[in-house]
Design a protein around this motif. Structure first.
Motif, PDB file in Angstrom:
ATOM      1  N   ALA A  77     -46.656  -6.892   2.144  1.00  0.00           N
ATOM      2  CA  ALA A  77     -46.587  -8.084   2.784  1.00  0.00           C
ATOM      3  C   ALA A  77     -47.115  -9.178   1.648  1.00  0.00           C
ATOM      4  O   ALA A  77     -47.268 -10.307   2.220  1.00  0.00           O
ATOM      5  CB  ALA A  77     -48.100  -8.043   3.860  1.00  0.00           C
ATOM      6  N   TYR A  87     -40.941  -1.610  12.680  1.00  0.00           N
ATOM      7  CA  TYR A  87     -41.950  -2.470  13.191  1.00  0.00           C
ATOM      8  C   TYR A  87     -42.970  -3.033  12.121  1.00  0.00           C
ATOM      9  O   TYR A  87     -43.480  -2.362  11.424  1.00  0.00           O
ATOM     10  CB  TYR A  87     -42.705  -1.658  14.383  1.00  0.00           C
ATOM     11  CG  TYR A  87     -43.754  -2.731  14.951  1.00  0.00           C
ATOM     12  CD1 TYR A  87     -43.507  -3.498  15.967  1.00  0.00           C
ATOM     13  CD2 TYR A  87     -45.024  -1.796  14.788  1.00  0.00           C
ATOM     14  CE1 TYR A  87     -44.604  -4.180  16.649  1.00  0.00           C
ATOM     15  CE2 TYR A  87     -46.279  -2.589  15.149  1.00  0.00           C
ATOM     16  CZ  TYR A  87     -46.016  -3.806  16.360  1.00  0.00           C
ATOM     17  OH  TYR A  87     -46.936  -4.495  17.002  1.00  0.00           O
ATOM     18  N   VAL A  88     -43.555  -4.332  12.316  1.00  0.00           N
ATOM     19  CA  VAL A  88     -44.346  -4.859  11.437  1.00  0.00           C
ATOM     20  C   VAL A  88     -45.493  -5.318  12.426  1.00  0.00           C
ATOM     21  O   VAL A  88     -45.258  -6.189  13.340  1.00  0.00           O
ATOM     22  CB  VAL A  88     -43.913  -6.284  10.719  1.00  0.00           C
ATOM     23  CG1 VAL A  88     -44.996  -6.823   9.827  1.00  0.00           C
ATOM     24  CG2 VAL A  88     -42.815  -5.923   9.922  1.00  0.00           C
ATOM     25  N   ASP A  89     -46.644  -4.853  12.197  1.00  0.00           N
ATOM     26  CA  ASP A  89     -47.831  -5.189  13.009  1.00  0.00           C
ATOM     27  C   ASP A  89     -48.249  -6.369  13.085  1.00  0.00           C
ATOM     28  O   ASP A  89     -48.093  -7.434  12.217  1.00  0.00           O
ATOM     29  CB  ASP A  89     -49.041  -4.463  12.332  1.00  0.00           C
ATOM     30  CG  ASP A  89     -50.459  -4.266  13.237  1.00  0.00           C
ATOM     31  OD1 ASP A  89     -50.799  -5.320  13.251  1.00  0.00           O
ATOM     32  OD2 ASP A  89     -50.286  -3.526  13.937  1.00  0.00           O
ATOM     33  N   PRO A  90     -48.457  -7.262  14.225  1.00  0.00           N
ATOM     34  CA  PRO A  90     -48.868  -8.483  14.523  1.00  0.00           C
ATOM     35  C   PRO A  90     -50.050  -9.085  13.243  1.00  0.00           C
ATOM     36  O   PRO A  90     -49.672 -10.248  12.824  1.00  0.00           O
ATOM     37  CB  PRO A  90     -49.457  -8.555  15.837  1.00  0.00           C
ATOM     38  CG  PRO A  90     -48.898  -7.293  16.463  1.00  0.00           C
ATOM     39  CD  PRO A  90     -48.657  -6.446  15.469  1.00  0.00           C
ATOM     40  N   MET A 142     -47.742 -10.169  10.309  1.00  0.00           N
ATOM     41  CA  MET A 142     -46.792 -11.160  10.260  1.00  0.00           C
ATOM     42  C   MET A 142     -47.021 -12.470   9.435  1.00  0.00           C
ATOM     43  O   MET A 142     -46.122 -12.897   8.814  1.00  0.00           O
ATOM     44  CB  MET A 142     -46.510 -11.464  11.829  1.00  0.00           C
ATOM     45  CG  MET A 142     -45.787 -10.506  12.341  1.00  0.00           C
ATOM     46  SD  MET A 142     -44.307  -9.773  11.766  1.00  0.00           S
ATOM     47  CE  MET A 142     -43.258 -11.289  12.294  1.00  0.00           C
ATOM     48  N   ALA A 150     -46.146 -11.531   5.733  1.00  0.00           N
ATOM     49  CA  ALA A 150     -44.575 -10.533   5.485  1.00  0.00           C
ATOM     50  C   ALA A 150     -43.653 -11.687   4.914  1.00  0.00           C
ATOM     51  O   ALA A 150     -43.361 -12.700   5.723  1.00  0.00           O
ATOM     52  CB  ALA A 150     -44.475 -10.212   6.774  1.00  0.00           C
ATOM     53  N   LEU A 180     -36.398 -10.004   7.259  1.00  0.00           N
ATOM     54  CA  LEU A 180     -37.591  -9.879   8.427  1.00  0.00           C
ATOM     55  C   LEU A 180     -36.666 -10.296   9.466  1.00  0.00           C
ATOM     56  O   LEU A 180     -36.281 -11.743   9.563  1.00  0.00           O
ATOM     57  CB  LEU A 180     -38.760 -10.711   8.060  1.00  0.00           C
ATOM     58  CG  LEU A 180     -40.004 -10.362   9.089  1.00  0.00           C
ATOM     59  CD1 LEU A 180     -40.283  -9.325   9.294  1.00  0.00           C
ATOM     60  CD2 LEU A 180     -41.020 -11.629   8.678  1.00  0.00           C
ATOM     61  N   ASN A 213     -40.137  -9.123  14.618  1.00  0.00           N
ATOM     62  CA  ASN A 213     -41.286  -8.452  13.920  1.00  0.00           C
ATOM     63  C   ASN A 213     -40.862  -7.189  13.476  1.00  0.00           C
ATOM     64  O   ASN A 213     -41.401  -6.110  13.192  1.00  0.00           O
ATOM     65  CB  ASN A 213     -42.205  -8.215  15.112  1.00  0.00           C
ATOM     66  CG  ASN A 213     -41.535  -7.345  16.213  1.00  0.00           C
ATOM     67  OD1 ASN A 213     -40.458  -7.085  16.331  1.00  0.00           O
ATOM     68  ND2 ASN A 213     -42.417  -6.856  17.008  1.00  0.00           N
ATOM     69  N   TYR A 219     -38.524  -5.438  10.067  1.00  0.00           N
ATOM     70  CA  TYR A 219     -37.633  -5.467   8.598  1.00  0.00           C
ATOM     71  C   TYR A 219     -36.405  -4.715   9.149  1.00  0.00           C
ATOM     72  O   TYR A 219     -36.570  -3.387   9.455  1.00  0.00           O
ATOM     73  CB  TYR A 219     -38.433  -4.749   7.306  1.00  0.00           C
ATOM     74  CG  TYR A 219     -39.367  -5.709   7.009  1.00  0.00           C
ATOM     75  CD1 TYR A 219     -38.741  -7.121   6.327  1.00  0.00           C
ATOM     76  CD2 TYR A 219     -40.869  -5.900   6.865  1.00  0.00           C
ATOM     77  CE1 TYR A 219     -39.285  -8.053   5.634  1.00  0.00           C
ATOM     78  CE2 TYR A 219     -41.363  -6.737   6.288  1.00  0.00           C
ATOM     79  CZ  TYR A 219     -40.800  -7.631   5.536  1.00  0.00           C
ATOM     80  OH  TYR A 219     -41.542  -8.872   4.974  1.00  0.00           O
TER      81      TYR A 219
END
Length: 607
Positions: A18, A238-241, A244, A247, A271, A274, A276
């Motif tokens: 990130a 998936y990118v955790d909230p 974000m 990121a 990106l 949410n 990549y």
């Protein structure tokens, strides 16, 4: 994108970081511009590793439930070992490099695991957690397909696949997928190697991770598959909230070279919402990460009396690039890669059983070259220093010279090597509990002690002599062409005839079969005067009375032509005792194809 010259292991790991860096570019002098400094890049990346050295390794392989995995093949360079019933392996005097050691772990039913280390002077301890290869979804050749997880991470396929030999594959494709939660404390145990990389300019870098995805492909017959030449797959993770906000919009793509043991930069991902999203042309270990310049740091921890403190958890944090951790060995030392030119926060803990309060804290750095520092951990009224000593003997009351002792206290297991029949384990404990358990294993004879409870007699606890007499179950194991290890654990039978009339010599036969259909048969014509020793192949068409040797037949398809397998009969016990044989070499099958084989027999003598 370039393709890997060697057919990969068909596992895809995706890591995301990130934190943003500036990319580097290579100039005509083979230097990389990094602000005001100039970085020299060697002609060969391996020049970063330093000179070859020999080091000892003690490790544990576990599954996702933290249970030990037995029979895992562990490889360090040319040295190999199998994990025992405790999931423990030992390799002594392994040849590695001063700044880089690479350990691989494989077993059928699991995705291949690995670990890198910056070796310390004492015993290097590692723990690897293997991920199972459960099938998540199925796609078909000739058709586009998609396999996704509940969090939206996915892999898209264009339907073109090849087998390991490069030939076209037609049929259904089983897809194995794992998402490694970036907030899961087990993630460092599950990821391959360490976050150490070669960027596109050829420079050494360290990486940071916010998540991983693992993908493996298998054909309907279990064969390993990959993408066909010219095919690509889109991968999304998936990118955790909570991540974000930091990121980056674009991020470099890296793949893990399982032969070399480090990450290599190749491509870029973006990106989208949410997720990549990136495109790959081969399945290897992949990650989405940002690079940081790296140096090594070794820390030695002692108490106020200058005694080494082992089994301490050391945590180093960079505000820009995240956290790295490790445990001190018997010399109080721990080593690893850190970002260069960064001020770092150093915290030292006993471990989570004693809470989250650090025993020692200090701001260190910045470091611009490989460095060593020493710290003194002060005494604390809340923490008690303990030393546990004792003697460890075999069932025959001889000193164990190749074994280990495990001490369990709270939720942690401390494992230390035994090389001369004595052991000494040091730790820092809390006041809440003053009991611990000891279990020891004779690694050579595959025997263990029971798990026995003791009470600390602070500061020194001498538990006396413990003896390993619990025998591990009998088994036969072998591997062909360095493939997966085959185990025979069921229906094992051994017969020994001291004077067979058909051969006028002692005859040893071994047979067995497993529940999965594997079988094993070994015939041995032994020396009349000294049963134990080294034997070569016994050919059935050579019936001279003076000829001795072993023969593997039937199940394995081994012919007598160009058979160069060597057998070492190291033990031929009495009835109810162990027969031990190890073997390795080359042979031809009945179709004239050449193979390699290695294996071990550890079975109880039946007559």
């Amino acid at each position: 994108m370039k393709r890997i010259s060697k057919f990969p292991k068909f596992i895809l790991f995706i890591l995301i970081t990130a934190l943003a860096f500036s990319s580097c570019s290579k100039d005509e002098d083979d230097r990389i511009s990094g602000g005001e400094q100039q970085e020299i890049v060697p002609d060969e990346f391996s020049e970063y590793f330093g000179n070859e050295i020999s080091r000892d390794f003690l490790g544990t392989v576990i599954d996702k439930n933290h249970l030990p995995i037995e029979g895992v093949l562990v490889t360090i360079g040319d040295d190999t070992a199998y994990t025992d019933s405790n999931g423990v392996f030992m390799i002594k005097n392994a040849t590695i490099n001063k700044r880089f050691g690479y350990i691989k772990a494989t077993k059928t039913g699991y995705i291949h695991g690995s670990r890198n280390v910056v070796p310390s002077n004492g015993t290097n301890k590692v723990t690897m957690m293997l991920l199972d290869n459960n099938i998540i979804g199925t796609v078909n050749s000739g058709e586009t397909g998609n396999v996704s997880l509940n969090n939206g991470s996915s892999v898209n396929f264009d339907g073109n696949f090849i087998k390991e030999d490069g030939s076209e594959y037609s049929g259904s494709v089983n897809v194995i997928v794992h998402h490694l939660d970036p907030t899961d404390e087990d993630m460092p145990l599950q990821r391959p190697g360490m976050l150490y990389a070669q960027n596109k300019e050829g420079a050494e870098r360290m990486l940071q991770t916010l998540g991983m995805l693992a993908v493996e492909l298998r054909g309907s017959a279990g064969e390993e598959l990959n993408l066909a030449e010219g095919s690509t797959s889109e991968i999304q993770m998936y990118v955790d909230p909570s991540l974000m906000a930091i990121a980056p919009a674009t991020i470099p793509l890296w793949y893990f070279d399982e032969t070399k043991g480090y990450w290599i930069e190749e491509g870029e991902a973006t990106l989208q919402g949410n997720m990549y999203v990136g495109t790959v042309s081969h399945f290897s270990f992949w990650n989405y990460d940002i690079q940081a310049e790296a140096v090594t740091l070794c820390i030695t921890a002692t108490n106020e009396d200058n005694n080494a403190l082992n089994n301490l958890w050391v945590k180093i944090t960079s505000l820009a690039y995240g956290t790295t951790t490790g445990f001190t060995n018997e010399n109080g030392e721990v080593c690893g890669y850190i970002p260069s030119n960064e001020s770092l926060e150093l915290n030292v803990y006993s471990y989570d059983f004693c809470g989250n309060t650090a025993l020692y804290s200090e701001m260190i750095g910045p470091f611009t070259t490989d460095s060593d520092i020493s710290i003194t951990v002060p005494e604390s009224s809340d923490i008690i220093e303990e030393t546990i000593t004792g003697n460890f003997n075999t069932c025959d009351d001889n000193a164990v010279t190749d074994g280990y002792v495990q001490l369990k206290y709270g939720g942690q297991i401390f494992t230390d090597v035994v090389s001369d029949g004595t052991f000494e384990i040091s730790l820092l404990r809390c006041e809440e509990d003053n009991t611990f358990q000891i279990k020891a294993s004779d690694y050579v004879n595959l025997q263990t002690t029971d798990s026995i409870s003791y009470t600390f007699t602070t500061p020194l606890t001498n538990i006396g002599t413990i003896t390993a007499c619990n025998t591990v179950s009998e088994f036969v194991q072998y591997s062909i062409d360095d493939g997966d290890v085959i185990y025979i654990l069921d229906n094992i039978n051994s017969q020994f005839d001291t004077n067979s009339p058909n051969y006028n010599a002692p005859i040893l036969t071994l047979s067995g079969s497993s529940n999965d259909g594997n079988c094993f048969y070994m015939f041995g014509k032994l020396d009349n005067t000294n049963y134990e020793g080294t034997y070569d192949n016994y050919a059935w068409n050579d019936t001279g009375d003076e000829n001795t040797g072993f023969n593997l037949e039937e199940c394995l398809g081994i012919s007598n032509v160009n058979n160069n397998i060597i057998y070492n009969l190291t033990s031929l016990g009495s009835v109810g005792e162990y027969i031990d044989i190890n073997f390795n070499g080359t042979y031809e099958d009945y179709e004239g194809n050449t193979h390699t084989i290695s294996g071990m027999v550890h079975v109880l003598r039946d007559n």
